[in-house]
Scaffold this motif. Structure first.
Motif, PDB file in Angstrom:
ATOM      1  N   GLU A 152      -4.821  11.826  -9.551  1.00 33.82           N
ATOM      2  CA  GLU A 152      -4.173  11.140  -8.431  1.00 33.82           C
ATOM      3  C   GLU A 152      -5.162  10.830  -7.322  1.00 33.82           C
ATOM      4  OE1 GLU A 152       0.380  12.920  -8.878  1.00 33.82           O
ATOM      5  OE2 GLU A 152      -1.129  13.970  -7.700  1.00 33.82           O
ATOM      6  N   GLN A 153      -6.047  11.761  -7.037  1.00 29.56           N
ATOM      7  CA  GLN A 153      -7.059  11.506  -6.018  1.00 29.56           C
ATOM      8  C   GLN A 153      -7.971  10.355  -6.429  1.00 29.56           C
ATOM      9  OE1 GLN A 153      -9.036  15.229  -5.372  1.00 29.56           O
ATOM     10  NE2 GLN A 153      -7.270  16.185  -4.393  1.00 29.56           N
ATOM     11  N   GLY A 154      -8.359  10.332  -7.708  1.00 25.59           N
ATOM     12  CA  GLY A 154      -9.212   9.247  -8.179  1.00 25.59           C
ATOM     13  C   GLY A 154      -8.517   7.901  -8.135  1.00 25.59           C
ATOM     14  N   VAL A 155      -7.253   7.858  -8.559  1.00 24.87           N
ATOM     15  CA  VAL A 155      -6.499   6.602  -8.539  1.00 24.87           C
ATOM     16  C   VAL A 155      -6.306   6.113  -7.110  1.00 24.87           C
ATOM     17  CG1 VAL A 155      -4.250   5.558  -9.036  1.00 24.87           C
ATOM     18  CG2 VAL A 155      -5.331   7.050 -10.724  1.00 24.87           C
ATOM     19  N   LEU A 170      -2.399   8.421 -17.059  1.00 19.61           N
ATOM     20  CA  LEU A 170      -3.809   8.666 -17.368  1.00 19.61           C
ATOM     21  C   LEU A 170      -4.058  10.115 -17.774  1.00 19.61           C
ATOM     22  CD1 LEU A 170      -5.494   6.633 -14.478  1.00 19.61           C
ATOM     23  CD2 LEU A 170      -5.372   6.009 -16.897  1.00 19.61           C
ATOM     24  N   THR A 171      -3.240  11.024 -17.253  1.00 16.04           N
ATOM     25  CA  THR A 171      -3.419  12.440 -17.587  1.00 16.04           C
ATOM     26  C   THR A 171      -3.234  12.688 -19.078  1.00 16.04           C
ATOM     27  OG1 THR A 171      -2.712  13.101 -15.367  1.00 16.04           O
ATOM     28  CG2 THR A 171      -2.570  14.772 -17.084  1.00 16.04           C
ATOM     29  N   ARG A 172      -2.466  11.843 -19.736  1.00 13.78           N
ATOM     30  CA  ARG A 172      -2.256  12.011 -21.179  1.00 13.78           C
ATOM     31  C   ARG A 172      -3.571  11.980 -21.951  1.00 13.78           C
ATOM     32  NH1 ARG A 172       3.216  11.044 -22.207  1.00 13.78           N
ATOM     33  NH2 ARG A 172       4.322  10.006 -20.508  1.00 13.78           N
ATOM     34  N   TRP A 173      -4.561  11.295 -21.398  1.00 13.54           N
ATOM     35  CA  TRP A 173      -5.819  11.105 -22.120  1.00 13.54           C
ATOM     36  C   TRP A 173      -6.876  12.133 -21.742  1.00 13.54           C
ATOM     37  CZ3 TRP A 173      -5.018   7.730 -25.870  1.00 13.54           C
ATOM     38  CH2 TRP A 173      -4.016   6.781 -25.703  1.00 13.54           C
ATOM     39  N   VAL A 174      -6.544  13.036 -20.831  1.00 15.74           N
ATOM     40  CA  VAL A 174      -7.497  14.087 -20.462  1.00 15.74           C
ATOM     41  C   VAL A 174      -7.456  15.175 -21.532  1.00 15.74           C
ATOM     42  CG1 VAL A 174      -8.115  15.819 -18.737  1.00 15.74           C
ATOM     43  CG2 VAL A 174      -7.203  13.594 -18.016  1.00 15.74           C
ATOM     44  N   PRO A 175      -8.577  15.514 -22.143  1.00 17.99           N
ATOM     45  CA  PRO A 175      -8.556  16.499 -23.238  1.00 17.99           C
ATOM     46  C   PRO A 175      -8.232  17.897 -22.732  1.00 17.99           C
ATOM     47  CG  PRO A 175     -10.809  15.884 -22.697  1.00 17.99           C
ATOM     48  CD  PRO A 175      -9.926  14.969 -21.907  1.00 17.99           C
ATOM     49  N   LEU A 176      -7.554  18.653 -23.572  1.00 21.46           N
ATOM     50  CA  LEU A 176      -7.213  20.033 -23.250  1.00 21.46           C
ATOM     51  C   LEU A 176      -8.466  20.885 -23.087  1.00 21.46           C
ATOM     52  CD1 LEU A 176      -5.115  22.287 -22.904  1.00 21.46           C
ATOM     53  CD2 LEU A 176      -5.021  22.480 -25.402  1.00 21.46           C
ATOM     54  N   SER A 177      -9.525  20.541 -23.804  1.00 22.63           N
ATOM     55  CA  SER A 177     -10.768  21.310 -23.701  1.00 22.63           C
ATOM     56  C   SER A 177     -11.340  21.263 -22.287  1.00 22.63           C
ATOM     57  CB  SER A 177     -11.793  20.769 -24.705  1.00 22.63           C
ATOM     58  OG  SER A 177     -12.054  19.390 -24.470  1.00 22.63           O
ATOM     59  N   MET A 186       0.823  -1.206   0.000  1.00 16.02           N
ATOM     60  CA  MET A 186       0.000   0.000   0.000  1.00 16.02           C
ATOM     61  C   MET A 186       0.860   1.260   0.000  1.00 16.02           C
ATOM     62  SD  MET A 186      -3.174  -1.009   2.524  1.00 16.02           S
ATOM     63  CE  MET A 186      -3.987   0.558   2.187  1.00 16.02           C
ATOM     64  N   VAL A 187       1.954   1.235   0.771  1.00 17.03           N
ATOM     65  CA  VAL A 187       2.849   2.400   0.789  1.00 17.03           C
ATOM     66  C   VAL A 187       3.492   2.601  -0.583  1.00 17.03           C
ATOM     67  CG1 VAL A 187       4.983   3.321   1.765  1.00 17.03           C
ATOM     68  CG2 VAL A 187       3.283   2.268   3.264  1.00 17.03           C
ATOM     69  N   ALA A 188       3.925   1.492  -1.198  1.00 17.57           N
ATOM     70  CA  ALA A 188       4.530   1.595  -2.527  1.00 17.57           C
ATOM     71  C   ALA A 188       3.516   2.099  -3.551  1.00 17.57           C
ATOM     72  CB  ALA A 188       5.083   0.237  -2.955  1.00 17.57           C
ATOM     73  N   PHE A 189       2.275   1.636  -3.437  1.00 16.66           N
ATOM     74  CA  PHE A 189       1.235   2.109  -4.351  1.00 16.66           C
ATOM     75  C   PHE A 189       0.976   3.595  -4.163  1.00 16.66           C
ATOM     76  CE2 PHE A 189      -3.309   3.070  -4.965  1.00 16.66           C
ATOM     77  CZ  PHE A 189      -3.427   2.795  -6.320  1.00 16.66           C
ATOM     78  N   TYR A 190       0.963   4.034  -2.894  1.00 21.39           N
ATOM     79  CA  TYR A 190       0.703   5.446  -2.613  1.00 21.39           C
ATOM     80  C   TYR A 190       1.855   6.333  -3.082  1.00 21.39           C
ATOM     81  CZ  TYR A 190       0.431   9.724   0.149  1.00 21.39           C
ATOM     82  OH  TYR A 190       0.430  11.031   0.539  1.00 21.39           O
ATOM     83  N   LYS A 191       3.083   5.886  -2.826  1.00 22.48           N
ATOM     84  CA  LYS A 191       4.239   6.745  -3.100  1.00 22.48           C
ATOM     85  C   LYS A 191       4.670   6.696  -4.553  1.00 22.48           C
ATOM     86  CE  LYS A 191       8.771   7.940  -1.203  1.00 22.48           C
ATOM     87  NZ  LYS A 191       9.792   7.615  -0.174  1.00 22.48           N
ATOM     88  N   TYR A 192       4.589   5.513  -5.172  1.00 22.21           N
ATOM     89  CA  TYR A 192       5.108   5.369  -6.531  1.00 22.21           C
ATOM     90  C   TYR A 192       4.007   5.024  -7.546  1.00 22.21           C
ATOM     91  CZ  TYR A 192       9.448   4.998  -3.862  1.00 22.21           C
ATOM     92  OH  TYR A 192      10.482   5.236  -2.999  1.00 22.21           O
ATOM     93  N   GLY A 193       3.147   4.089  -7.180  1.00 24.39           N
ATOM     94  CA  GLY A 193       2.149   3.623  -8.138  1.00 24.39           C
ATOM     95  C   GLY A 193       1.139   4.682  -8.526  1.00 24.39           C
ATOM     96  N   THR A 194       0.610   5.393  -7.529  1.00 19.27           N
ATOM     97  CA  THR A 194      -0.404   6.410  -7.822  1.00 19.27           C
ATOM     98  C   THR A 194       0.138   7.542  -8.686  1.00 19.27           C
ATOM     99  OG1 THR A 194      -1.643   5.893  -5.805  1.00 19.27           O
ATOM    100  CG2 THR A 194      -2.009   8.053  -6.790  1.00 19.27           C
ATOM    101  N   PRO A 195       1.287   8.160  -8.343  1.00 22.67           N
ATOM    102  CA  PRO A 195       1.806   9.219  -9.223  1.00 22.67           C
ATOM    103  C   PRO A 195       2.098   8.728 -10.636  1.00 22.67           C
ATOM    104  CG  PRO A 195       2.880   9.309  -7.080  1.00 22.67           C
ATOM    105  CD  PRO A 195       2.102   8.037  -7.114  1.00 22.67           C
ATOM    106  N   TRP A 196       2.644   7.514 -10.756  1.00 24.35           N
ATOM    107  CA  TRP A 196       2.958   7.000 -12.092  1.00 24.35           C
ATOM    108  C   TRP A 196       1.676   6.778 -12.890  1.00 24.35           C
ATOM    109  CZ3 TRP A 196       1.591   2.576 -14.704  1.00 24.35           C
ATOM    110  CH2 TRP A 196       2.267   2.341 -15.906  1.00 24.35           C
ATOM    111  N   ALA A 197       0.682   6.141 -12.268  1.00 24.22           N
ATOM    112  CA  ALA A 197      -0.572   5.882 -12.972  1.00 24.22           C
ATOM    113  C   ALA A 197      -1.267   7.186 -13.347  1.00 24.22           C
ATOM    114  CB  ALA A 197      -1.490   5.019 -12.100  1.00 24.22           C
ATOM    115  N   ALA A 198      -1.240   8.167 -12.440  1.00 24.27           N
ATOM    116  CA  ALA A 198      -1.886   9.447 -12.730  1.00 24.27           C
ATOM    117  C   ALA A 198      -1.195  10.163 -13.882  1.00 24.27           C
ATOM    118  CB  ALA A 198      -1.887  10.327 -11.482  1.00 24.27           C
ATOM    119  N   ALA A 199       0.141  10.097 -13.909  1.00 23.04           N
ATOM    120  CA  ALA A 199       0.879  10.748 -14.998  1.00 23.04           C
ATOM    121  C   ALA A 199       0.530  10.129 -16.346  1.00 23.04           C
ATOM    122  CB  ALA A 199       2.381  10.650 -14.742  1.00 23.04           C
TER     123      ALA A 199
END
Length: 410
Positions: free
Chosen positions: A274-277, A149-156, A134-147
């Protein structure tokens, strides 16, 4: 090395154990005897011997077709055990002690959940592994996954969020700027020149091309913040502080470079993702996540991940200023001046804040870097701020990058 553990022969059965059989066809239980027969299908099979028909062949239930009862303690077995036979009804074991002996004789191997319940070393080991995960997911997994997933968020979406946030702040804490049109255009020209010198290596998201706009407002003291989609706001207080301290525009440009870093790294969007992940991960790990845990995860995200975002923006700013051949020294002087001004005007700012808190919305914490707050927090140069924030310098901010050249200082 071969195992020395011996197993009973396949045709052997354990001792008979008294039980009540609820077959689902009658409301009255049937007295039966049960035994276990070793099997090669993952565990022993269950044999049910009806007492009313002694000559009948016992019914055999395969190991995988039964929901076996869990033992909470091998030293103190439950007085009554229920075995779910699914379509065959259920069995109530009346001799729990003999049942445990029969399981051992039939080479029954409980699952990891039952071993955790009966063996403290197993429980502690699984708990430690889960905590580390859980600590590894919070510290490393969540930021990586959020980074990613953010690629797919539209600029609009970012542009719409920025427009809404700007409208709310204009109705509350922000007022039209009193800077002259000429002064605003002068700073915009320098801002555009800085953007033109942004190397492709600093652009984190390929193909992400927000429309950067520099706006000026009055209010919020000496401040600057970035909204998603490219909107950057500078307050009159920041420009006035640089002028009153006789610090050149390079200081303001340094602050703007930091805000450009927030936009380029899409920090506001990443904070939302990140909050959602994190909440999704907590839901999968803990099941039904209560409102308290959900709120706590949001606070943890805001505190821990925002510090990482500030570090990234600092690294981006110093690398960009170096590429544009602009010294970071004026920016450090401006931050020190802002810290001094904040100390003198603290009481007045507190009064203004009380007057506007009841009706004015606040700037999104994840989108505003708040250099005034950063100055008050550490009152250091950008290089010292980066050094104090992290143990090791990030890749674009090596020691050579952070240290301005003698020519720049002069």
């Amino acid at each position: 090395m071969l195992s020395t553990r011996s197993s009973p022969p396949p045709n052997a059965t354990t001792a008979l154990i008294r039980a009540n059989w609820f077959d689902g066809q009658s409301s009255q239980p049937r007295k039966v005897l049960v035994s276990l027969s070793p099997s090669l299908q993952g565990g022993p099979d269950l044999l049910v011997h009806p007492l009313q028909s002694p000559g009948d062949k016992p019914r055999r239930y395969a190991h995988r077709s039964i929901e076996w009862p869990e033992a909470w303690s091998t030293r103190r077995p439950q007085e009554t055990l229920i075995i779910d036979l699914k379509d065959g009804g259920s069995l109530e074991i009346l001799e729990a002690g003999k049942w445990q002996d029969a399981l051992a004789a039939a080479d029954f191997r409980p699952g990891i959940a039952q071993r955790m319940q009966t063996r403290w070393p197993m429980f502690v080991g699984v708990f430690v592994v889960a905590a580390i995960g859980m600590v590894a997911f919070y510290k490393y997994g969540t930021p990586w996954a959020a980074a990613q997933l953010t690629r797919w968020v539209p600029l609009s979406w970012e542009s719409a969020l920025s427009s809404e946030a700007m409208a709310q702040m204009d109705e509350g804490m922000l007022k039209p700027s009193k800077l002259s049109k000429e002064r605003q255009q002068q700073l915009r020209d320098q801002f555009d020149s800085l953007l033109a010198k942004t190397p492709a290596s600093l652009k984190r998201y390929h193909g992400y091309e927000p429309r950067y706009t520099l706006q000026f407002r009055r209010g919020m003291g000496a401040n600057a913040f970035a909204l998603p989609g490219g909107t950057i706001v500078v307050t009159d207080g920041l420009v006035d502080t640089a002028r009153s301290q006789q610090i050149g525009d390079d200081a303001i440009i340094g602050v703007l470079a930091h805000e450009i870093g927030h936009v380029a790294h899409r920090h506001t969007t990443r904070m939302v993702v990140e909050q959602g992940v994190l909440q999704t991960g907590l839901g999968l790990a803990l099941g039904d996540v209560s409102a308290l845990i959900s709120t706590g995860s949001t606070l943890l995200t805001g505190l821990a991940y925002q510090r990482n975002h500030e570090r990234e923006a600092d690294c981006f700013a110093i690398a960009l200023l170096k590429n544009a051949e602009i010294s970071t020294v004026p920016m450090g002087e401006l931050l020190l001046a802002m810290a001094a001004r904040r100390g003198k005007d603290g009481e007045e700012k507190d009064k203004d804040r009380k007057d506007t808190t009841a009706t004015a919305p606040h700037a999104p914490a994840s989108s505003a870097s708040n250099p005034d707050g950063a100055a008050n927090r550490e009152a250091q140069t950008p290089e010292a701020r980066l050094t104090s924030r992290r143990k090791k310098p990030c890749s674009p901010c090596s020691a050579r990058t952070l240290k301005p050249s003698r020519a720049q200082e002069n």
